[in-house]
Write a protein that holds these residues in place. Structure first.
Motif, short mmCIF file in Angstrom:
data_model
loop_
_atom_site.label_atom_id
_atom_site.label_comp_id
_atom_site.label_asym_id
_atom_site.label_seq_id
_atom_site.Cartn_x
_atom_site.Cartn_y
_atom_site.Cartn_z
N GLY A 116 6.59 -0.62 -4.98
CA GLY A 116 6.09 -1.54 -3.96
C GLY A 116 5.82 -0.81 -2.66
O GLY A 116 5.97 0.42 -2.58
N SER A 117 5.48 -1.59 -1.64
CA SER A 117 5.11 -0.98 -0.36
C SER A 117 6.29 -0.22 0.27
O SER A 117 6.10 0.83 0.89
CB SER A 117 4.61 -2.05 0.60
OG SER A 117 5.64 -3.00 0.80
N ASP A 118 7.52 -0.78 0.08
CA ASP A 118 8.69 -0.10 0.67
C ASP A 118 8.88 1.29 0.05
O ASP A 118 9.20 2.26 0.74
CB ASP A 118 9.96 -0.95 0.51
CG ASP A 118 10.19 -1.42 -0.92
OD1 ASP A 118 9.25 -1.28 -1.75
OD2 ASP A 118 11.30 -1.90 -1.21
N TYR A 119 8.64 1.38 -1.26
CA TYR A 119 8.80 2.67 -1.92
C TYR A 119 7.70 3.63 -1.51
O TYR A 119 7.93 4.82 -1.25
CB TYR A 119 8.83 2.50 -3.45
CG TYR A 119 8.90 3.84 -4.15
CD1 TYR A 119 10.06 4.63 -4.07
CD2 TYR A 119 7.81 4.35 -4.85
CE1 TYR A 119 10.13 5.87 -4.67
CE2 TYR A 119 7.88 5.60 -5.46
CZ TYR A 119 9.04 6.36 -5.36
OH TYR A 119 9.10 7.59 -5.95
N ARG A 120 6.48 3.11 -1.42
CA ARG A 120 5.35 3.98 -1.05
C ARG A 120 5.57 4.53 0.37
O ARG A 120 5.35 5.71 0.64
CB ARG A 120 4.03 3.19 -1.11
CG ARG A 120 3.60 2.87 -2.54
CD ARG A 120 2.13 2.48 -2.62
NE ARG A 120 1.78 1.33 -1.80
CZ ARG A 120 1.86 0.06 -2.21
NH1 ARG A 120 2.27 -0.22 -3.44
NH2 ARG A 120 1.50 -0.93 -1.40
N ASP A 121 6.07 3.66 1.22
CA ASP A 121 6.37 4.08 2.60
C ASP A 121 7.48 5.15 2.61
O ASP A 121 7.40 6.16 3.31
CB ASP A 121 6.81 2.84 3.39
CG ASP A 121 7.02 3.15 4.85
OD1 ASP A 121 6.16 3.84 5.43
OD2 ASP A 121 8.07 2.76 5.39
N LEU A 122 8.47 4.91 1.75
CA LEU A 122 9.58 5.87 1.65
C LEU A 122 9.09 7.23 1.17
O LEU A 122 9.46 8.28 1.71
CB LEU A 122 10.65 5.32 0.68
CG LEU A 122 11.78 6.28 0.31
CD1 LEU A 122 12.66 6.58 1.52
CD2 LEU A 122 12.65 5.69 -0.82
N LEU A 123 8.24 7.19 0.16
CA LEU A 123 7.72 8.44 -0.41
C LEU A 123 6.98 9.27 0.64
O LEU A 123 7.15 10.50 0.73
CB LEU A 123 6.78 8.09 -1.59
CG LEU A 123 6.54 9.15 -2.64
CD1 LEU A 123 7.86 9.71 -3.16
CD2 LEU A 123 5.73 8.58 -3.78
#
Lengths: 209, 106
Positions: free
Chosen positions: A101-108
């Motif tokens: 999701g967006s939170d993971y993409r942002d984290l990456l």
């Protein structure tokens, strides 16, 4: 002195002598027994004292061992709870990465940036899980812009697929592979396990919160 | 002193009787001392096989057993309390770890 008187005197002396012998023997016997009893009593007391000392030492040792064993079980239980916490955290991180999701993409993106900031160089390779390659490629411009701004020099980034399949995250290395920064979720979780054990114990075993 | 033979014989007999009495007293005295020595010996031996010591040891072992059981009970309660608190704080701890792992400072 008449014969009768002589006979009486002989008898009297014999009786006196006999009585004296018996009296002496009785006194000697009483003394002997009393001394023996006193010696035995004193020996018994000493033996009892020695025995009590030994039993008390034995008691202290046995109770200390027992307490140590019980404390060991408490420590083991704490360790098991701590393991459960990190296992559960690992599962949740894996779920988050799996959803992408967006939170993971942002984290990456942040993980890549952090890796770039940790190593002094300008040409980097970001190795990620095959499922993350496309995401990173989409975000690479934004990442490079941020990195260039933060390092105040032009940064180059090549995206590659990791031969292993971590749950998520990235391994950043220099182009020549001489330096690298492992920012996979597994590595971060491992690091958290090393650094946060004390904190976890405080949270987990503090009553009333 | 003028004694008749018969009187002398009576005196000798009396003397022998007296000696016998003293000898008997000596034998009795020996017997008294022998018994006293035996009694002393027996008292000394009694300490070797002192039942009081083994009873004391037995009592102490029982006491240690009771104390160990108390310790076990005490720690069982501690463990139950620990598990209860840990169960209550588990979610908080997992959330904390998860947040820490994804906390990136750039």
């Amino acid at each position: 002195m008449s014969v009768l008187e002589l006979k009486s005197e002989i008898q009297r002396r014999a009786e006196e002598e006999s009585a004296r012998i018996l009296e002496d023997a009785r006194k000697e016997a009483e003394k002997l027994v009393a001394e023996a009893r006193s010696k035995v009593e004193s020996l018994r007391e000493e033996k009892t004292r020695t025995l009590m000392r030994s039993l008390e030492t034995e008691e202290r040792a046995e109770l200390a061992i027992s307490r140590m064993g019980q404390k060991g079980e408490i420590l083991q239980a704490k360790s098991q709870w701590s393991n459960r916490v990190f296992e559960e955290a690992g599962k949740r991180l894996a779920e988050m990465a799996e959803k992408r999701g967006s939170d993971y993409r942002d984290l990456l993106s942040k993980l890549i940036l952090e890796g770039i900031m940790k190593i002094e160089d300008k040409k980097f390779v970001a190795e990620v899980n095959s499922k993350d390659v496309d995401t990173i490629k989409k975000e690479s411009k934004s990442i490079l812009d941020s990195a260039t701004k933060m390092k105040n020099e032009r940064i180059e980034l090549e995206i590659k697929t990791l031969s292993t399949t971590p749950m998520g995250g990235v391994v950043i290395s220099t182009e020549d592979k001489t330096r690298y920064y492992n920012n996979t979720l597994e590595a971060r979780l491992f690091s958290a396990r090393q650094n946060l054990a004390g904190e976890i114990h405080k949270i987990m075993f503090k009553a009333g919160e | 002193l003028s004694l008749e033979i018969t009187e002398l014989q009576e005196l000798i007999a009396q003397e022998k009787e007296a000696e016998g009495k003293v000898r008997k007293a000596r034998e009795q005295a020996e017997e008294i001392l022998k018994k006293a020595r035996e009694e002393a010996e027996s008292a000394a031996q009694a300490i070797e096989s002192d039942q009081h010591q083994s009873k004391t040891r037995e009592a102490k072992k029982e006491q240690i057993g009771r104390k160990k059981a108390e310790i076990e009970k005490e720690y069982k309660l501690k463990l139950a309390a620990l598990n209860k608190v840990a169960e209550e704080n588990f979610e908080k701890a997992v959330t904390f770890v998860t947040k820490e792992v994804v906390k990136v400072e750039v």
